[in-house]
Write an enzyme that holds these catalytic residues in place. Structure first.
Site, mmCIF file in Angstrom:
data_model
loop_
_atom_site.group_PDB
_atom_site.id
_atom_site.type_symbol
_atom_site.label_atom_id
_atom_site.label_comp_id
_atom_site.label_asym_id
_atom_site.label_seq_id
_atom_site.Cartn_x
_atom_site.Cartn_y
_atom_site.Cartn_z
ATOM 1 C CG HIS A 73 -5.870 -1.039 9.205
ATOM 2 N ND1 HIS A 73 -4.882 -1.991 9.135
ATOM 3 C CD2 HIS A 73 -5.880 -0.426 7.994
ATOM 4 C CE1 HIS A 73 -4.311 -1.967 7.935
ATOM 5 N NE2 HIS A 73 -4.887 -1.014 7.229
ATOM 6 C CD GLU A 105 -3.113 -0.840 2.152
ATOM 7 O OE1 GLU A 105 -4.263 -0.607 1.772
ATOM 8 O OE2 GLU A 105 -2.790 -0.911 3.354
ATOM 9 C CG HIS A 159 -8.737 -0.426 4.330
ATOM 10 N ND1 HIS A 159 -8.192 -0.445 3.075
ATOM 11 C CD2 HIS A 159 -7.697 -0.591 5.170
ATOM 12 C CE1 HIS A 159 -6.885 -0.634 3.156
ATOM 13 N NE2 HIS A 159 -6.555 -0.723 4.426
HETATM 14 ZN ZN ZN Z 1 -4.574 -0.796 5.045
#
Ligand code: ZN
Length: 241
Positions: free
Chosen positions: A101, A80, A169
């Site tokens: 998160h 990511e 998410h």
């Molecule tokens: Zn993530």
């Protein structure tokens, strides 16, 4: 300060920010924090794919804003990393980015209940935190923001804000420096938890946009940031560093 000293300090502070956000429970085995390269605004620094609580200087990699590895290529990068590069591309005012998160923020990504500043410290995450949903543009995915295209879409939703939610998410935070990114990330999470607690009692009276603006300006100034940074460093085991 020479370029070398600036770079060395940036690496040190990035390692500290990893440890701090882990210690404060904002990121756990997952999530990450980055900083723009102090001498080259077209690059950023981010750990290799590793849990933030155990990140060291040797884990820090260097990337172009499109996510291409510049140094540290012997390591596996975070899938990511595109979140970070896309935000740095879109936001010249941003020099540090986090992605987390933290569970208290998730309900606000699912329901349309807005995540607004309920107390003064929550003002650092700004007004009107937007929600990015990958579904309309990208359909069924594995929920990771693992392409530059997705990163750019997320950065567009973030706009000029300090934070955005990712449906189902987590969140991204964007700030002018690494101390500010810790403040935004930590107090965004605490503010979300306070709203969840408050909703059980009744409808919260949130801070006004004017209160948020004035309070954020005060809290994101040098004295509060220096004081908080010293406190977080001590709690993470780096007192006096
Ligand atoms: Zn993530």
């Amino acid at each position: 300060m020479t370029k070398e000293v600036l770079f060395d300090n940036a690496i040190r502070d990035l390692v500290l920010a990893n440890r701090i956000l882990a210690r404060e429970g904002v990121i756990d085995g997952f999530g990450h924090v980055s900083v723009r390269h102090p001498a080259n605004p077209q690059r950023f620094l981010l750990s290799r794919s590793r849990s933030p609580e155990i990140v060291t200087r040797e884990d820090i990699m260097e990337f172009d804003l499109d996510g291409t590895v510049v140094s540290g290529g012997e390591h596996r990068p975070y899938a990511e990393r595109f979140i970070h590069g896309a935000i740095y591309m879109a936001r010249p005012d941003v020099n540090s980015v986090s992605h987390h998160h933290a569970p208290p923020v998730i309900p606000f990504s699912l329901t349309g209940v807005p995540l607004k500043a309920a107390y003064h410290m929550g003002a650092v995450a700004g007004t009107d935190i937007p929600v990015w949903d990958s579904q309309p543009e990208f359909g069924d995915t594995n929920m990771l923001v693992d392409t530059l295209e997705m990163g750019k879409s997320l950065a567009k939703t973030l706009g000029n804000k300090a934070a955005a939610l990712l449906r189902g998410h987590g969140a991204v935070c964007a700030a002018a420096d690494i101390r500010a990114i810790c403040m935004v990330s930590i107090y965004m999470r605490d503010n979300a938890q306070l709203i969840l607690d408050t909703l059980a009692l009744g409808e919260p009276k949130y801070l006004s946009d004017g209160e948020i603006e004035k309070t954020a300006g005060m809290l994101l100034s040098d004295m509060p940031l220096a004081r908080a940074w010293d406190y977080w460093k001590a709690r993470a085991g780096f007192q006096g560093l």
